[in-house]
Design an enzyme around this catalytic site. Structure first.
Site, mmCIF file in Angstrom:
data_model
loop_
_atom_site.group_PDB
_atom_site.id
_atom_site.type_symbol
_atom_site.label_atom_id
_atom_site.label_comp_id
_atom_site.label_asym_id
_atom_site.label_seq_id
_atom_site.Cartn_x
_atom_site.Cartn_y
_atom_site.Cartn_z
ATOM 1 N N ASP A 154 127.625 58.886 22.390
ATOM 2 C CA ASP A 154 127.882 57.449 22.534
ATOM 3 C C ASP A 154 128.901 56.954 21.514
ATOM 4 O O ASP A 154 129.434 55.860 21.645
ATOM 5 C CB ASP A 154 126.582 56.651 22.339
ATOM 6 C CG ASP A 154 125.598 56.881 23.469
ATOM 7 O OD1 ASP A 154 126.053 57.206 24.576
ATOM 8 O OD2 ASP A 154 124.389 56.738 23.237
ATOM 9 N N ASP A 210 121.538 49.956 27.055
ATOM 10 C CA ASP A 210 120.701 51.026 27.585
ATOM 11 C C ASP A 210 119.492 50.409 28.236
ATOM 12 O O ASP A 210 119.150 49.272 27.933
ATOM 13 C CB ASP A 210 120.128 51.850 26.421
ATOM 14 C CG ASP A 210 121.131 52.782 25.831
ATOM 15 O OD1 ASP A 210 122.133 53.003 26.488
ATOM 16 O OD2 ASP A 210 120.882 53.270 24.708
ATOM 17 N N ASP A 229 122.830 55.425 21.281
ATOM 18 C CA ASP A 229 122.020 56.081 20.268
ATOM 19 C C ASP A 229 122.435 57.521 20.004
ATOM 20 O O ASP A 229 122.216 58.038 18.933
ATOM 21 C CB ASP A 229 120.527 56.009 20.628
ATOM 22 C CG ASP A 229 120.271 56.373 22.068
ATOM 23 O OD1 ASP A 229 121.160 56.975 22.693
ATOM 24 O OD2 ASP A 229 119.175 56.053 22.575
HETATM 25 P P1 ATP Z 1 118.984 55.031 28.883
HETATM 26 O O1 ATP Z 1 120.369 55.546 28.781
HETATM 27 O O2 ATP Z 1 118.871 53.680 29.421
HETATM 28 O O3 ATP Z 1 118.150 55.243 27.666
HETATM 29 P P2 ATP Z 1 117.570 57.111 30.189
HETATM 30 O O4 ATP Z 1 116.694 57.315 29.024
HETATM 31 O O5 ATP Z 1 116.928 57.030 31.502
HETATM 32 O O6 ATP Z 1 118.412 55.859 30.091
HETATM 33 P P3 ATP Z 1 118.610 59.664 29.696
HETATM 34 O O7 ATP Z 1 117.717 59.805 28.547
HETATM 35 O O8 ATP Z 1 120.014 60.090 29.628
HETATM 36 O O9 ATP Z 1 118.669 58.202 30.203
HETATM 37 O O10 ATP Z 1 117.912 60.406 30.886
HETATM 38 C C1 ATP Z 1 118.526 60.586 32.121
HETATM 39 C C2 ATP Z 1 117.620 61.350 33.053
HETATM 40 O O11 ATP Z 1 117.369 62.635 32.524
HETATM 41 C C3 ATP Z 1 116.259 60.709 33.221
HETATM 42 O O12 ATP Z 1 116.242 59.813 34.280
HETATM 43 C C4 ATP Z 1 115.370 61.899 33.502
HETATM 44 O O13 ATP Z 1 115.419 62.212 34.886
HETATM 45 C C5 ATP Z 1 116.030 63.020 32.750
HETATM 46 N N1 ATP Z 1 115.361 63.220 31.468
HETATM 47 C C6 ATP Z 1 115.242 62.354 30.458
HETATM 48 N N2 ATP Z 1 114.588 62.869 29.419
HETATM 49 C C7 ATP Z 1 114.269 64.136 29.760
HETATM 50 C C8 ATP Z 1 113.607 65.215 29.109
HETATM 51 N N3 ATP Z 1 113.134 65.095 27.879
HETATM 52 N N4 ATP Z 1 113.463 66.346 29.779
HETATM 53 C C9 ATP Z 1 113.951 66.482 31.010
HETATM 54 N N5 ATP Z 1 114.590 65.530 31.682
HETATM 55 C C10 ATP Z 1 114.764 64.349 31.080
#
Ligand code: ATP
Length: 884
Positions: free
Chosen positions: A623, A330, A619
């Site tokens: 997954d 991630d 996490d």
């Molecule tokens: P990783 O998988 O590396 O942890 P990440 O945290 O960027 O990556 P996600 O958490 O799936 O992946 O988030 C994907 C997208 O969703 C983010 O790029 C953001 O645009 C949106 N996002 C993440 N968290 C939120 C939230 N709490 N509320 C609204 N949109 C969100």
């Protein structure tokens, strides 16, 4: 537990609360403590372990031991009482050592597993706290979120789209929608939707439940007492070694029998003499102590990994870690710090830079004071938000999602009071964030006017919800501009909720007005930077798999030095590809952006297609399939859900990418050390076989007796071999490519070297034997000297095996590790007792040696050591580079 009247599922929530005494503020912690003493901890009875007697008995359950026990009986029958006794004593000693070591290894693994025992979120004293699941008591108010393992039997008092996977209890794989009021008293277990059962998994939604039964009293406790099975200390490698040992035993039995027949009828030996020789051969050829040493080496590796924040849940993962060729990680929180700060806001009026430090509410906007448009954006970002920031020791800290906390800080900087804003527009409905849909939406009461909708999420997703006619081209260019700076971009939008319309993920909001974009920084972890470099040197490919925007992910990958020019592919491109095309694309790509958790499973399979060993982090609930499928599933200890942890073999106590790399390093070290142990052990057996067979061929007395061979194989070899379990990593451990999973344990070079050593050991034995005989020493003194010779050569070769090829010969090598010093000192002490202590002299038929007699073993040892060093130098690269 309170008196049982009406079953819990047939009661109204209020009545349940009244009976259990756990109102909205939860139990008082003093009351919880009192109930804990009354009801006992919330855990299932420990699975029945094998009792100590049975475990000890199992030490004898081994074909080799049968052979030895039989030899002891036959020796007794032939009235060789001392031999019979010594064989028996050594076998028992070996079993006791094996028993004790196994117990220690099991206990340390258990302790590590306990470090990842589940926790539960409960309300106590009016506050949300996280407690160990074991501390739950009836009446506790438990909060459920996706990925949680239901920690006890709960009567749900609130549930929002709560779906629970009850496969553990009912075998039903379809998740069940939970919630609702009282049910008929005779409702079957599987249909009691207002209950959540201990051991089941929350896959979606949220819920609140009151604990009605804990530990043994739960349905899970009732139906099964053996769910948590005890894991053995077996791994593919130890199983392979066991199989190998069994085969060798069989071959040796047949060979010994043949030899016996030949000796008695062919060469006219007396039957009992021939028998003792044959036992000598059997005992000589089998590396008796090896399996125990290998298991302990693995267990030592697990302990070392735990010290580096990598907690192993299953022993075989240690081996797999040593061969990892690809790590899929991630981004957020693992490669980056997950300490977010808004750095830029774009409203229709243009871009504004935001300054400040971490989550502290002070900072400025440039240019100017916050405009009305910016304040409106910040307000919506506060409403569609579950996080808070608070001042604690050491500064401002987020609670909840760090990205949402950064938006709270933005609100502060824009002059808003988050609590007041949230009170003014209470939330009435929500679509929680989900990695698959990548946005979050909330609906708020607006004091009599139409309810307000607040949305934040990935720009593409939010753009799709806007009212028609918005000119998106300019906004998309802005998104690209922010993302290419490595900023994580969110779009913020608002609108009105049409009266009566559903507010669910299936019917997302529409016709919204875009308020603007927010760009957040999330700097790479300093430790990850170094770890990435280490992986590149070690030939391990890293694949970043993230839900984030392609440009953001690409920019962060470049900052981390993941590849010279990271190749980025977005999740959508993976869809519809054939398995071959996917495998090819997956191999060449460094960053997978905007991927859904489901895509992870396909990626793991694609990367494994060519036999590579793949580690994958995760996490969330979704997954789990990918974590299970990966060779090493790695769950996050802090942010990971229970579901993810249960699906993984490795849990990172600190969520840090660097810990995976540390674990790989330890995994490689363990493998190196096992290779060393095996390479080191075999020549001893080879030398002994040479001595026995040679003596038989020449028709002379054995240069070492069977019990003496047992002494060497089980006492000195184990004491010395064990020292290798604690050997530190070789300096080049992370500078060579990953071992191919198909590579044999002993590479060709190492096998050749083992053969050479067998020859050297045999020659050493022969030379000292001849020398002693020629000097007119008796058989017993000669045998004593031969035993010393074998042990001296073992010690010498131990130093060869430890030193890196072509490495120094200096004092440092000789001083070695504390384990080696202790092992060598212990063995030297044992040898002195073996020679000079009367009881041991009686048992092993040894004789005190004179000073000159010691020269033979000494020279043989030096000779082995020097020859191997010369061969190493001569071959330049050396043959001791372990299997690739
Ligand atoms: P990783 O998988 O590396 O942890 P990440 O945290 O960027 O990556 P996600 O958490 O799936 O992946 O988030 C994907 C997208 O969703 C983010 O790029 C953001 O645009 C949106 N996002 C993440 N968290 C939120 C939230 N709490 N509320 C609204 N949109 C969100």
């Amino acid at each position: 537990m309170p008196e049982r009247g009406t079953p819990w599922h047939a009661e109204r929530s209020e009545a349940v609360e009244a009976r259990l005494g756990g109102g909205p503020a939860g139990l008082a912690s003093t009351e919880a403590a009192a109930r804990l003493t009354r009801h006992g901890p919330n855990r299932l009875p420990e699975p029945r372990r094998r009792g100590p007697l049975r475990r000890l008995a199992m030490q004898f359950h081994n074909p080799l031991i049968y052979v030895l026990l039989a030899s002891s009986v036959v020796s007794g029958v032939l009235s060789h009482w001392v031999d019979a006794g010594v064989i028996l004593a050594v076998v028992v000693l070996n079993a006791v050592v094996g028993f004790l070591q196994e117990g220690r290894a099991e206990r340390s693994l258990e302790a590590i597993r306990r470090m990842i025992d589940p926790r539960a979120a409960v309300v106590r004293d009016g506050r949300r706290v996280s407690v160990p699941a074991e501390a739950l008591v009836p009446g506790d108010r438990v909060l459920l979120e996706p990925g949680d393992r239901v920690p006890a039997d709960l009567r749900l008092v609130a549930a929002e789209h709560l779906r629970v996977d009850e496969a553990a209890l009912t075998g039903e794989s379809q998740a069940v929608l939970k919630g609702g009021g009282p049910l008929a008293a005779d409702t079957p277990l599987a249909d009691r939707v207002n209950m959540a059962w201990s051991g089941t998994m929350v896959v979606a939604g949220r819920g609140v439940g009151l604990v009605v039964a804990t530990g043994d009293g739960t349905e899970l406790g009732r139906i099964s007492r053996l769910l948590r099975s005890v894991e053995g200390l077996q791994t593919p490698l130890t199983r392979q070694l066991d199989g190998f040992a069994r085969q060798i035993t069989a071959v040796i039995l047949v060979a010994s029998l043949a030899l016996f027949v030949l000796a008695v009828w062919g060469r006219g030996y007396a039957a009992d003499e021939a028998f003792l020789m044959v036992v000598g051969l059997a005992v000589a050829a089998i590396p008796e102590g090896l399996p125990a040493v290998v298991t302990i080496t693995l267990a030592v590796g697990v302990g070392r990994m735990a010290a580096r924040h990598a907690l192993i849940r299953h022993l075989p993962a240690v081996e797999a870690l040593g061969g990892v060729a690809i790590v899929c990680s991630d981004k957020t929180g693992t490669l980056t710090r997950n300490e977010m700060m808004v750095q830029a806001v774009v409203t229709p009026e243009g871009e504004v830079a935001v300054s400040g430090e971490g989550y502290a509410p002070d900072g400025a906007f440039a240019p100017d004071q916050p405009s009305e448009a910016l304040v409106a954006l910040a307000r919506v970002a506060l409403l569609c938000n579950d996080a808070e920031v608070h001042h604690a020791e050491g500064g401002w800290r987020p609670s909840g999602d760090p990205m949402e906390a950064a938006l709270v800080t933005l609100g502060h900087k824009a002059g808003l009071d988050p609590q007041a804003e949230r009170r003014a527009c209470p939330r009435v409905a929500e679509i929680p964030f989900d990695g698959g849909q990548q946005y979050m939406a909330t609906c708020h009461d607006n004091g009599g006017e139409a309810p307000v909708v607040a949305v934040k999420g990935a720009p593409e997703r939010v753009f799709a919800m806007l009212a028609d006619g918005v000119e998106l081209g300019r906004w998309q260019a802005q998104v690209r501009a922010l993302a290419s700076r490595g900023l994580r971009v969110l779009a913020i939008a608002t609108g009105e909720a049409p009266p009566g319309a559903p507010f669910t993920a299936e019917a997302p909001p529409r016709g919204l007005r875009l308020l603007g974009l927010v760009g957040l920084i999330d700097p790479p972890r300093a430790a990850a930077l170094a770890a990435v470099q280490e992986c590149r040197e070690a030939g391990i490919r890293i694949k970043m798999i993230t839900g984030d925007h392609a440009l953001t992910a690409g920019a962060i990958a470049a900052q981390l030095g993941l590849a010279d020019a990271p190749r980025v592919v977005v999740g959508a491109e993976l869809e519809g590809l054939s398995p071959e095309a996917l495998a090819a694309l997956a191999r060449e790509t460094d960053v997978f952006a905007r991927t859904t958790p489901e895509a992870k499973l396909r990626l793991v399979e694609a990367l494994q297609a060519d036999g590579s060993v793949v580690a994958m982090t995760g996490d969330g609930v979704n997954d789990a399939p990918a974590l299970k499928r990966a060779d090493v599933g790695v769950a996050m200890g802090i942010t990971g859900t229970e579901v993810a942890k249960e699906a993984s073999q490795l849990v990172l106590a600190d969520d840090n990418f660097a810990s995976i790399v540390a674990a790989v390093r330890e995994g490689r070290t363990v493998y190196d050390n096992i290779t060393k142990v095996i390479a080191w052990t075999l020549p001893t057996n080879g030398g002994e076989v040479f001595a026995v067979v040679g003596a038989m061929a020449l028709g002379v007395a054995l240069p070492v007796s069977a019990v003496q061979i047992l002494w060497i194989n089980l006492v000195t070899a184990v004491a010395l071999g064990l020292t290798l379990a604690w050997d530190p990593p070789k300096p080049d451990v992370m500078r060579r490519p990953p071992r191919s999973p198909r590579a044999p344990l002993l590479t060709r070079a190492l096998a050749l070297q083992t053969l050479l050593l067998c020859g050297l050991f045999g020659a050493g034995v022969a030379a000292v034997y001849a020398w002693m005989v020629q000097r007119g020493q008796g058989l017993e003194a000669t045998r004593t000297a031969v035993v010393h010779t074998l042990v001296a050569m073992e010690i010498a070769y131990l130093y060869n095996v430890r030193s890196s090829p072509g490495g120094g010969v200096g004092l440092a090598t000789l001083w070695a590790t504390p384990a080696v010093r202790l092992g060598v000192a212990a063995v030297v002490g044992c040898q002195l007792l073996f020679t000079y202590a009367p009881p041991l002299q009686a048992m092993f038929h040894t004789r005190p040696l004179g000073p000159v007699d010691w020269l033979g073993p000494l020279v043989a040892g030096l000779w082995v050591w020097a020859t191997v060093e010369v061969v190493h130098r001569w071959r330049r690269r050396g043959t001791l580079t372990p299997a690739r």
